[in-house]
Design an enzyme around this catalytic site. Structure first.
Site, PDB file in Angstrom:
ATOM      1  N   SER A 145       0.157   5.711   0.905  1.00 14.19           N
ATOM      2  CA  SER A 145       1.548   5.914   1.321  1.00 14.19           C
ATOM      3  C   SER A 145       1.672   7.147   2.199  1.00 14.19           C
ATOM      4  CB  SER A 145       2.450   6.076   0.091  1.00 14.19           C
ATOM      5  OG  SER A 145       3.742   6.545   0.451  1.00 14.19           O
ATOM      6  N   TYR A 158       4.071  10.732  -7.348  1.00 16.24           N
ATOM      7  CA  TYR A 158       3.681   9.637  -6.456  1.00 16.24           C
ATOM      8  C   TYR A 158       2.857  10.148  -5.284  1.00 16.24           C
ATOM      9  CZ  TYR A 158       4.243   5.643  -3.287  1.00 16.24           C
ATOM     10  OH  TYR A 158       4.023   4.590  -2.435  1.00 16.24           O
ATOM     11  N   LYS A 162      -1.057   9.267  -4.399  1.00 15.62           N
ATOM     12  CA  LYS A 162      -1.420   8.584  -3.157  1.00 15.62           C
ATOM     13  C   LYS A 162      -2.337   9.446  -2.292  1.00 15.62           C
ATOM     14  CE  LYS A 162       0.585   4.574  -3.623  1.00 15.62           C
ATOM     15  NZ  LYS A 162      -0.255   3.358  -3.848  1.00 15.62           N
TER      16      LYS A 162
END
Length: 261
Positions: A145, A158, A162
Site C-alpha cells: 500500500s 497498517y 505494509k
C-alpha cells in the site's frame, strides 16, 4: 507479438482474498490471460461468484473457503494448488488490511495482529509455495500500500505492516532468485469495499480525486493489470521491486481528521 508476453497459458495461480475487490479482479484477469486459479477468502458464496467469472473466461477455479488471518490456512493453499492442478506458478498475496486507529489506541496486540495479517500470512504461503514455484520458475506478487511509504495519522499499524511487506518483498526476491521472481504493488485508493463508506460520500470522494494527480480513484482492474504484467513473461526481468499503482500520489489523499494530542 508483444501481447504474447502477457499470456499465462496453462499456468496455475493462487490468489488470496479473492472473494471481492482486488483479489476477485486479479483472479479473473489471470484466468483471462490463460491461468487456472485457486481462490480463497472467508466467504464461500463470493468465491463461487468469482469462480463463475473464471469459468466464463474458459479456465478452471478451485474454491477454498478459509480464515486467511491464520498463516497456516494460507500456507495450505500451496498444497491445494498442486493437488488440484498438478503445479503452481503464481502466488498473489492479496489478503490483508487493518482498520485505522490513533496511536494511543493502537495496542501492542493490535500492531502484532496487523503484522500477522499483512506479513506473516504472505510469508507462510510464499514459503509453502516455493518448492512448487521452483519446478518451472514462478512469480510472487505481494499487495502492499501507499501507506507503507508515506505518512498519515491513524495508519500506524497498517502503514508499518505494509512497509514491512514491501521490504519482505525485496528480501525474498534475493533469496529466491533466479528461479522465482518476487515483486509487490503499492496500491493507492481503489474502489473496493474498504472504501465504500468513503467514496459513497460525494464531498469526500471529490476531495480525494482532487488530491490525486490523475484526478480519479483507482479501479480493481488497474491493480489486476499490474499483477498480470508482473507475473507474466512481460515482467520477466523484474524482481525485488515495489510497483506504485496509485494515481501519482505522494501523500495520502484521505485525511482522517485526527487532532493534535
Amino acid at each position: 507479438m508483444i501481447l504474447d508476453r502477457f499470456r499465462l497459458t496453462d499456468q496455475v495461480a493462487v490468489v488470496t482474498g479473492a472473494g471481492r475487490g482486488l483479489g476477485a479482479a486479479t483472479a479473473v484477469a489471470l484466468a483471462e490471460a490463460g491461468a487456472d486459479v485457486v481462490i480463497s477468502s472467508r466467504t464461500e458464496s463470493q468465491l463461487h461468484e468469482v469462480a463463475e467469472r473464471v469459468a466464463a473466461a474458459g479456465r478452471r477455479a478451485h474454491v477454498v473457503a478459509a480464515d486467511l488471518s491464520d498463516p497456516a490456512a494460507t500456507a495450505a493453499l500451496a498444497e491445494a494448488a498442486t493437488s488440484t492442478f498438478g503445479r503452481l506458478d503464481i502466488v498473489v498475496n492479496n489478503v490483508g488490511g487493518t482498520y485505522p486507529r490513533p496511536l494511543l489506541e493502537t495496542t501492542t496486540e493490535f500492531l502484532e495482529e496487523a503484522f500477522r495479517f499483512n506479513v506473516s500470512t504472505a510469508h507462510a504461503l510464499t514459503a509453502a509455495a516455493t518448492p512448487a514455484l521452483l519446478e518451472h520458475g514462478g512469480a510472487v506478487v505481494n499487495i502492499s500500500s501507499i501507506m507503507g511509504r508515506v505518512q498519515g495519522r491513524g495508519f500506524i499499524a497498517y502503514g508499518t505492516a505494509k512497509a514491512a511487506l514491501s521490504q519482505y518483498t525485496r528480501m525474498a526476491a534475493v533469496d529466491l532468485a533466479p528461479r522465482v521472481r518476487v515483486n509487490a504493488i503499492s496500491v493507492g485508493s481503489v474502489t473496493t469495499s474498504a472504501l465504500e463508506l468513503v467514496v459513497g460520500n460525494e464531498e469526500i470522494r471529490v476531495k480525494m480525486e482532487q488530491a490525486t494527480p490523475l484526478r480519479r480513484i483507482g479501479e480493481p482492474e488497474d491493480i489486476a493489470a499490474a499483477v498480470v504484467y508482473l507475473v507474466s513473461p512481460a515482467g520477466g526481468y523484474v524482481t525485488g521491486k515495489v510497483l506504485e499503482v496509485d494515481g501519482g500520489l505522494q501523500a495520502p489523499n484521505l485525511d482522517l481528521g485526527l487532532p493534535d494530542l
